[in-house]
Design a protein around this motif. Structure first.
Motif, PDB file in Angstrom:
ATOM      1  N   GLU A   1      39.698  73.794 116.843  1.00 40.34           N
ATOM      2  CA  GLU A   1      39.306  72.435 116.439  1.00 40.34           C
ATOM      3  C   GLU A   1      37.886  72.118 116.902  1.00 40.34           C
ATOM      4  O   GLU A   1      37.093  71.534 116.156  1.00 40.34           O
ATOM      5  N   VAL A   2      37.555  72.522 118.130  1.00 43.55           N
ATOM      6  CA  VAL A   2      36.208  72.283 118.651  1.00 43.55           C
ATOM      7  C   VAL A   2      35.196  73.065 117.842  1.00 43.55           C
ATOM      8  O   VAL A   2      34.143  72.544 117.435  1.00 43.55           O
TER       9      VAL A   2
ATOM     10  N   SER B   1      34.322  71.564 114.535  1.00 41.26           N
ATOM     11  CA  SER B   1      33.543  70.320 114.576  1.00 41.26           C
ATOM     12  C   SER B   1      32.076  70.553 114.891  1.00 41.26           C
ATOM     13  O   SER B   1      31.262  69.638 114.766  1.00 41.26           O
TER      14      SER B   1
END
Length: 359
Positions: A354-355, A358
């Motif tokens: 997820e990081v 982004s």
């Protein structure tokens, strides 16, 4: 999400339990990749019931889809029994190279100067294994003979994969056969190593005789290494290299197949943990699933697909970071169970991906 297929080869005892843990990590809600996971039951009971037909069926599926994830299986010792599924799989998939990688596990003290990963890239067929053997004479005059053979295409596959592995991991190619004593037989592998070095001029290349390779392993600077080897040399090297890291829990094994017309891209990969079925640990939720999870990560890392490679990296980093922060099973001095360790790897893998998405 793009779809890929990994053929799942189920096994025995704790081997099957750890495979199930690795499959939890491969779910699409964890890695963001939709995977087909057809399953084949290679437990000893089903192999006996089918007369090994299920092993042949599984091998065809791995050959078709190109990726396989295998649990540890029981190999019966009695003559006439079903024997080892690994031999059948290796032959039918067309496996030419076996790669075993040892890596340092945070908090586990390695031996000597070993710090960075070491991969042993060995022949999967030929050499001392499968050689014709016989004896002549009697008493003190009895003589034993063995006829061994290696093939240039296998030597080329080992050498090329070793240099590509070194290129991919920032390692040097180190070691080699005893080509000074055996220039015709063992020299064939050395010739292919030299040719691969010419094709990959940016990869550091430090050829050594096999006895010097053993001696220098412990006194090396700790730089990452890839060691190409004959079949039996590599078998012995693997059994030395993996325990140098203090535990084989961070080690996976890859069987690599190539098309007959080239060795640039593997036609099939089968991954498994380097350990056995550990029957004494079955059903106790104490076994370490890390090697099996790393085997799954290794498969994803070799897929020519960005999301798969990112998932493989995230899983591998999550395993090692979890251990570094004290999430350890009993074999590494911790108190986490099998399921709890996997839960933590899943949590970290999700967060990491997820990081990255982004950024």
């Amino acid at each position: 999400m793009e779809s890929h297929t990994i053929v799942v080869l189920e096994g025995d005892q704790t081997g099957q339990e750890l495979l199930d843990e690795a499959l939890r990590v491969l779910q699409p809600d964890v890695i963001g990749v939709e995977l087909g996971l057809p399953r084949f039951d290679l437990s000893i009971g089903h192999r006996r019931a089918t007369g090994n037909a299920v092993v042949h069926e599984a091998a065809r599926a791995v050959r078709e889809h190109g990726l396989g994830l295998k649990a540890a299986t029981v190999t019966p010792e009695a003559p006439g029994d079903v024997g080892s599924p690994n031999r059948i799989l290796r032959e039918e998939i067309g496996g030419k190279v076996i790669v075993r990688t040892g890596r340092r596990i945070p908090g586990v003290v390695p031996l000597g100067g070993v710090h960075s990963p070491i991969s042993v890239v060995r022949m999967a067929v030929g050499d001392a294994y499968g050689a014709r053997e016989w004896r002549e004479g009697e008493g003190d005059d009895e003589v034993a003979f063995r006829t061994e053979r290696i093939e240039r295409r296998i030597c080329r596959a080992v050498a090329e994969f070793a240099f590509r592995q070194a290129e991919r991991t920032g390692a040097k190619v180190f070691g080699g056969p005893k080509y000074t004593v055996s220039p015709v037989y063992e020299g064939m592998l050395k010739e292919e190593m030299d040719a691969a070095a010419d094709r990959h001029p940016d990869v550091p290349y430090e050829p050594q005789l096999i006895d010097a390779t053993f001696a220098l392993l412990i006194s090396s600077s700790g730089a990452p290494m890839v060691i190409p080897a004959l079949n039996r040399d590599g078998d012995i090297l693997s059994d030395l290299v993996l325990p140098l890291f203090g535990s084989i829990a961070g080690s996976e094994s890859l069987l690599v197949a190539f098309d007959e017309d080239g060795h640039d891209t593997p036609s099939a990969l089968m991954a498994e943990a380097a350990h056995g079925t550990a029957p004494s640990l079955e059903g106790k939720d104490v076994a370490n699933p890390m090697a099996m999870i790393l085997a799954a990560a290794a498969l994803l890392s070799h897929v020519d697909d960005g999301p798969c490679q990112a998932a493989g990296r995230a899983i591998r980093e999550s395993c090692l970071e979890a251990v570094a922060e004290g999430v350890r099973t009993a074999d590494l001095g911790g108190h986490y169970g099998t399921t709890a360790f996997t839960d933590e790897v899943i949590r970290r893998t999700r967060t990491k991906l997820e990081v990255w998405a982004s950024l």
